[in-house]
Motif scaffolding. Structure first.
Motif, PDB file in Angstrom:
ATOM      1  N   GLN A  63     -13.999  26.056 -39.670  1.00  0.00           N
ATOM      2  CA  GLN A  63     -12.582  25.960 -39.347  1.00  0.00           C
ATOM      3  C   GLN A  63     -11.744  26.746 -40.345  1.00  0.00           C
ATOM      4  O   GLN A  63     -11.956  26.658 -41.560  1.00  0.00           O
ATOM      5  N   ARG A  64     -10.805  27.508 -39.787  1.00  0.00           N
ATOM      6  CA  ARG A  64      -9.840  28.236 -40.614  1.00  0.00           C
ATOM      7  C   ARG A  64      -8.558  27.431 -40.581  1.00  0.00           C
ATOM      8  O   ARG A  64      -7.794  27.473 -39.612  1.00  0.00           O
ATOM      9  N   ALA A 158      -6.967  22.036 -28.363  1.00  0.00           N
ATOM     10  CA  ALA A 158      -7.165  22.639 -27.048  1.00  0.00           C
ATOM     11  C   ALA A 158      -8.190  23.751 -27.178  1.00  0.00           C
ATOM     12  O   ALA A 158      -8.164  24.534 -28.139  1.00  0.00           O
ATOM     13  N   GLY A 159      -9.102  23.806 -26.233  1.00  0.00           N
ATOM     14  CA  GLY A 159     -10.122  24.843 -26.280  1.00  0.00           C
ATOM     15  C   GLY A 159     -11.150  24.635 -25.189  1.00  0.00           C
ATOM     16  O   GLY A 159     -10.879  24.040 -24.148  1.00  0.00           O
ATOM     17  N   GLY A 160     -12.339  25.127 -25.449  1.00  0.00           N
ATOM     18  CA  GLY A 160     -13.393  25.019 -24.454  1.00  0.00           C
ATOM     19  C   GLY A 160     -14.720  25.472 -25.021  1.00  0.00           C
ATOM     20  O   GLY A 160     -14.871  25.716 -26.217  1.00  0.00           O
ATOM     21  N   GLY A 161     -15.674  25.593 -24.108  1.00  0.00           N
ATOM     22  CA  GLY A 161     -17.003  25.978 -24.550  1.00  0.00           C
ATOM     23  C   GLY A 161     -17.938  26.191 -23.390  1.00  0.00           C
ATOM     24  O   GLY A 161     -17.524  26.264 -22.219  1.00  0.00           O
ATOM     25  N   TYR A 178      -8.457  25.531 -30.745  1.00  0.00           N
ATOM     26  CA  TYR A 178      -7.237  25.675 -31.540  1.00  0.00           C
ATOM     27  C   TYR A 178      -6.790  24.280 -31.938  1.00  0.00           C
ATOM     28  O   TYR A 178      -6.748  23.374 -31.106  1.00  0.00           O
ATOM     29  N   LEU A 179      -6.459  24.094 -33.209  1.00  0.00           N
ATOM     30  CA  LEU A 179      -6.006  22.805 -33.707  1.00  0.00           C
ATOM     31  C   LEU A 179      -4.601  22.962 -34.268  1.00  0.00           C
ATOM     32  O   LEU A 179      -4.375  23.754 -35.186  1.00  0.00           O
ATOM     33  N   SER A 190      -4.561  26.183 -36.799  1.00  0.00           N
ATOM     34  CA  SER A 190      -5.930  26.415 -37.228  1.00  0.00           C
ATOM     35  C   SER A 190      -6.816  26.719 -36.028  1.00  0.00           C
ATOM     36  O   SER A 190      -6.512  26.340 -34.892  1.00  0.00           O
ATOM     37  N   ILE A 191      -7.908  27.396 -36.286  1.00  0.00           N
ATOM     38  CA  ILE A 191      -8.913  27.660 -35.261  1.00  0.00           C
ATOM     39  C   ILE A 191     -10.270  27.228 -35.798  1.00  0.00           C
ATOM     40  O   ILE A 191     -10.501  27.211 -37.013  1.00  0.00           O
TER      41      ILE A 191
END
Length: 201
Positions: A63-64, A158-161, A178-179, A190-191
């Motif tokens: 995580q960044r 929010a995101g996916g995979g 994305y956080l 953050s991502i």
């Protein structure tokens, strides 16, 4: 219930074929062996995992994290529990993630996210892409030379995979998110990305 109905239909079809073979007056075509096949939706857990409503995943994540303009590389784990609504592509999800890292040799940072929300997935296939949106809270703790400082705030993810279904109850998951967190009256962006294992039942 659906599996029970399919089993009953299969038994009736096989019984009819057996009776027709034993009946000398039956047409020759009816004495041919009958094959019974299950559709992908009825036997989806063998090829796509669609029969399993519950999913529990554990990912390693990088995580960044942006805290007051200082980007910190954090490493940690992301755990999810999901429950699909019947045969629907929609499901409910809860998640908890914990990550940690060093801002400098003497300043260390920890971040915990927890939330719940909705997910949507293309079920019933070997490769299953999915999206999710979660809302909850965040807790961060910064260890400094004068002592630790802890903060709490609102957060959303929010995101996916992509889930790659293996045999049995297992799958491999790749995920990116994305956080957004609001701590101390300031938004942080953050991502994160990672992968791990998924168990279904």
């Amino acid at each position: 219930m659906r599996k029970f109905v399919v089993l009953c239909v299969a038994v009736l079809c096989l019984s009819g074929a057996v009776l027709a073979q034993n009946d000398p007056t039956a047409p020759a075509a009816s004495r041919q062996p009958m094959s019974v096949t299950l559709s992908a939706g009825q036997g989806g857990h063998r090829s796509g995992g669609s029969d399993y409503a519950w999913q529990v995943g554990m990912n390693y994540t990088y995580q960044r994290f942006d805290m007051s303009g200082n980007n910190t590389g954090l490493q940690g784990f992301h755990t999810t529990v999901s429950k699909y609504l019947g045969d629907s592509v929609w499901g409910l999800e809860g998640a908890v993630s914990a990550s940690w890292g060093a801002i400098s040799p003497v300043v260390k940072e920890k971040l915990v996210f927890y939330g719940a929300g909705l997910r949507i997935a293309a079920r019933g296939r070997r490769l299953q892409p999915w999206l999710h949106g979660l809302f909850g809270g965040a807790h961060t703790r910064i260890s400094q030379g004068i002592g630790p400082a802890a903060f709490n705030g609102f957060a959303y993810e929010a995101g996916g995979g992509l889930d790659w279904m293996l045999s049995g109850h297992w799958a491999i998951r790749m995920q990116a998110d994305y956080l957004g967190t609001r701590i101390g009256g300031v938004w942080q962006h953050s991502i994160s990305a990672g992968g791990g294992l998924l168990v279904m039942f």
